[in-house]
Design an enzyme around this catalytic site. Structure first.
Site, mmCIF file in Angstrom:
data_model
loop_
_atom_site.group_PDB
_atom_site.id
_atom_site.type_symbol
_atom_site.label_atom_id
_atom_site.label_comp_id
_atom_site.label_asym_id
_atom_site.label_seq_id
_atom_site.Cartn_x
_atom_site.Cartn_y
_atom_site.Cartn_z
ATOM 1 N N PHE B 123 -19.083 -1.861 -53.772
ATOM 2 C CA PHE B 123 -20.395 -1.975 -53.141
ATOM 3 C C PHE B 123 -21.138 -0.666 -53.362
ATOM 4 O O PHE B 123 -20.580 0.418 -53.157
ATOM 5 C CB PHE B 123 -20.284 -2.300 -51.647
ATOM 6 N N ASP B 193 -12.952 0.083 -46.956
ATOM 7 C CA ASP B 193 -14.213 -0.466 -46.452
ATOM 8 C C ASP B 193 -13.953 -1.931 -46.101
ATOM 9 O O ASP B 193 -13.659 -2.744 -46.973
ATOM 10 C CB ASP B 193 -15.306 -0.332 -47.517
ATOM 11 N N TYR B 218 -22.808 -6.056 -38.826
ATOM 12 C CA TYR B 218 -23.858 -7.087 -38.871
ATOM 13 C C TYR B 218 -23.512 -8.304 -39.719
ATOM 14 O O TYR B 218 -24.334 -9.205 -39.853
ATOM 15 C CB TYR B 218 -25.203 -6.496 -39.301
ATOM 16 N N LYS B 219 -22.300 -8.315 -40.297
ATOM 17 C CA LYS B 219 -21.908 -9.478 -41.097
ATOM 18 C C LYS B 219 -21.109 -10.443 -40.206
ATOM 19 O O LYS B 219 -21.660 -11.047 -39.298
ATOM 20 C CB LYS B 219 -21.128 -9.010 -42.325
ATOM 21 N N ARG B 363 -23.906 -16.604 -54.055
ATOM 22 C CA ARG B 363 -22.846 -16.300 -53.098
ATOM 23 C C ARG B 363 -23.054 -17.067 -51.794
ATOM 24 O O ARG B 363 -24.176 -17.102 -51.282
ATOM 25 C CB ARG B 363 -22.873 -14.787 -52.839
#
Lengths: 404, 404
Positions: B123, B193, B218-219, B363
């Protein structure tokens, strides 16, 4: 000033209308707006809209409907309060994190200069973060000296002079223009911490020729507990400084998902991670309230509230720690007292919320948007009562809280 | 799977009750919970209480009534989801900022080691921040290599191996225990991560012997847009690492207001500035929802949703970019398609929200708490319709948004 005189001053106050824009609780005289500003009435519906509609209904689509630009948009509104152009200010992270970014960048700006000059007794996080920043740049050092020795400490090795514009304890205010000129004369940059200035006293960064600044969103801006902070970089420096916190939101093209970091142009490069939109909604409600405020009226009323409170203190034989000259102070008043902590607790028990700063400071924020002359009159009479009765000597008031 | 079969699966789903705990909008099939989790119904009243009562009524007193401990309290709840002890996790700042703190600390941990080993195509913020971190430690360097070359890159100069547990594009998952063992065999630390892992797949940091971790709120944790992030430091390392972001909230005694920085013991030293309590309220509502969830049921349902969606993709001749083995992937499914962006936009126009990742990834987040088999069936039939009709070839769908 009698209570009737105070009421008459309130009735004639051009800022009086702003009081109704805050949800102040009954039975509380809130003199701690310089630690945490109260809730603007508009903040509750703004948060409900942020949660219910923007997050709940629009979901990820909101990033394209106002979220991605929030740091610059709110920064632009703050710029108007501090004498900056809209593209010189951005909202990001906390004051501490922003100090780190700018101090490291300033230390790297001129390889011939290695020193951060600052003041002992500055707000602690400024010095703590300066320690952290010098640890990240080879050869860098922090030279924190007493206020009277700062001028002599600025020399050819000084990369940046880090000063807090208004002192958090005493309310002493630096003359931003003359200190900036002194730093520039030695070839150094200035970094101003405006946490106790923005919304409190007139600030004109560009008129002063300032280079860098940071500030807090949760004090006089009334942006909510732990609100995001802001940072300012003068336009002439924007392409010459880069953030050590090189996160994706500060990338030139974050959604290209490239491996190599390329800083965005302008202020966006000072973003690191994804900012909290709930926090942004609170801050924006607070900042929006300031948009139509006459800053000169704020300064005039702040000075009058100070004079009123100073007279009360003098009558009670309290030692005032704040400067008499309104041009040389912020918008709070501090008294020294050996039992400052217990006094503060005794006041809170009577509904007068100020705060204590170690070891002997009793501090009252004078916030002209919602505080009136009758409020100060009432706080003064409760303070007089507590001092005369000795009520603050109750041992219960000496017991420390986690946050003082 | 027919629609009736999908309905039957939903009716038998042990997690079915959680769907009603989210405020999902009508007419939307939300397959983007791995980018921004939806609003938990409890978040709205939690935010209203945070604003109206805690901020509005209790004001500064709330710091002593739950705010000051929020980072540790919420961190402790997240710890239960990732195989950590409550005193090994704290909530702070963003994932990017936390990566910076831990990477700099890890680079300073052993002066004989200078390299961060990571993966190209990680990422972006992980690599960007690693660039920033190596710039802050003399002699440090970043060695990002393709996945197949990571093992060979770990050597006696490796300070820390920075890996994202579940890949944000493909959903490929590292075997945490074996990679940690490999890093340890070379004397290096690991930094995981967990942004696409926490709430998505079983994570057991301590069983794997992991050293450090960060993750996103927030995911899959559904903590709100830009929710605060978390960080983990194994207890054995806690007193040996310190944050370069040495802000006052991480001080051993922040309210002593001392000039010199002294890190707090335990996880508190990883705090920097004052955290946003509005953001914390959103995150805590999201995290609280996870407390009673059976993580094994989540993993089982995630695998079943994946199989269902993979079968749809196979029928449509879409190239699946995600691993077939559920032990080797996260909880999203990605397909490669040359017109992935336009396809994603065409799906959004029909109410199916997934996302696009440059250059050719479509995705879909498979979030077992609120997504059902009938949802996937419906999304699949809309996807089939768009592909067969060629509707995605409309030029309007090719026009890029700010956030893709």
């Amino acid at each position: 000033m009698t209570r009737d005189e105070a009421r008459a001053r309130d009735a004639a106050d051009p800022l009086r209308g702003y009081r109704d824009r805050f949800a102040l609780p009954d039975g509380v005289l809130y003199l701690d707006g310089n630690s945490l500003g109260p809730l603007p009435r508009d903040a509750a519906p703004a948060l409900a809209d942020m949660a219910g509609r923007q997050w709940g209904e629009r979901l990820i689509r909101s990033w394209n409907e106002g979220w991605i630009d929030a740091p610059q948009r709110i920064g632009g509104k703050i710029a108007a309060l501090i004498g900056a152009d809209p593209d010189e200010v951005i909202v990001a992270d906390s004051t501490s994190v922003n100090l780190f970014k700018l101090l490291v960048a300033a230390l790297r700006h001129d390889p011939a200069r290695h020193t951060i000059v600052s003041e002992t007794g500055n707000f602690p996080t400024d010095l703590h973060i300066a320690e952290g920043a010098v640890g990240c740049v080879a050869g860098a050092r922090l030279n924190a000296v007493a206020r009277g020795a700062i001028s002599a400490a600025i020399d050819g090795d000084t990369a940046v002079v880090l000063l807090t514009h208004v002192h958090y304890k005493t309310a002493e205010r630096f003359d931003m223009a003359s200190w900036t000129a002194a730093a520039h004369a030695a070839g150094a940059l200035t970094l101003w911490d405006l946490s106790h200035s923005v919304g409190a006293v007139p600030v004109d960064l560009n008129a002063a020729g300032a280079d860098l600044a940071v500030g807090c969103g949760y004090k006089y801006l009334n942006g909510g507990p732990g609100a995001p902070a802001f940072l300012f970089v003068a336009r002439r420096l924007q392409e010459r400084l880069a953030s050590p916190l090189s996160g994706w939101m500060g990338h030139a093209a974050p959604f290209d998902f490239a491996d190599a970091y390329q800083p965005a142009s302008g202020m966006k490069r000072w973003l690191a991670g994804t900012p909290s939109m709930l926090a942004m909604a609170g801050l924006e409600a607070g900042v929006d309230l300031w948009r139509a405020v006459d800053q000169q009226a704020v300064a005039t009323k702040s000075a009058a509230l100070f004079d009123q409170f100073a007279a009360i203190g003098a009558r009670l034989n309290l030692e005032c720690a704040s400067p008499a000259n309104p041009e040389r102070r912020g918008s709070h008043i501090s008294f020294r007292h050996p039992q400052a902590y217990a006094l503060c607790q005794a006041l809170i028990a009577r509904g007068v919320i100020g705060d204590f700063r170690d070891p002997d400071i009793l501090r009252f924020g004078l916030t002209p948007l919602y505080l009136g002359f009758e409020d100060v009159w009432c706080a003064g009479s409760i303070l007089a009562d507590i001092l005369t009765s000795g009520a603050f000597r109750d041992p219960a008031f000496a017991q420390r809280n986690a946050v003082t």
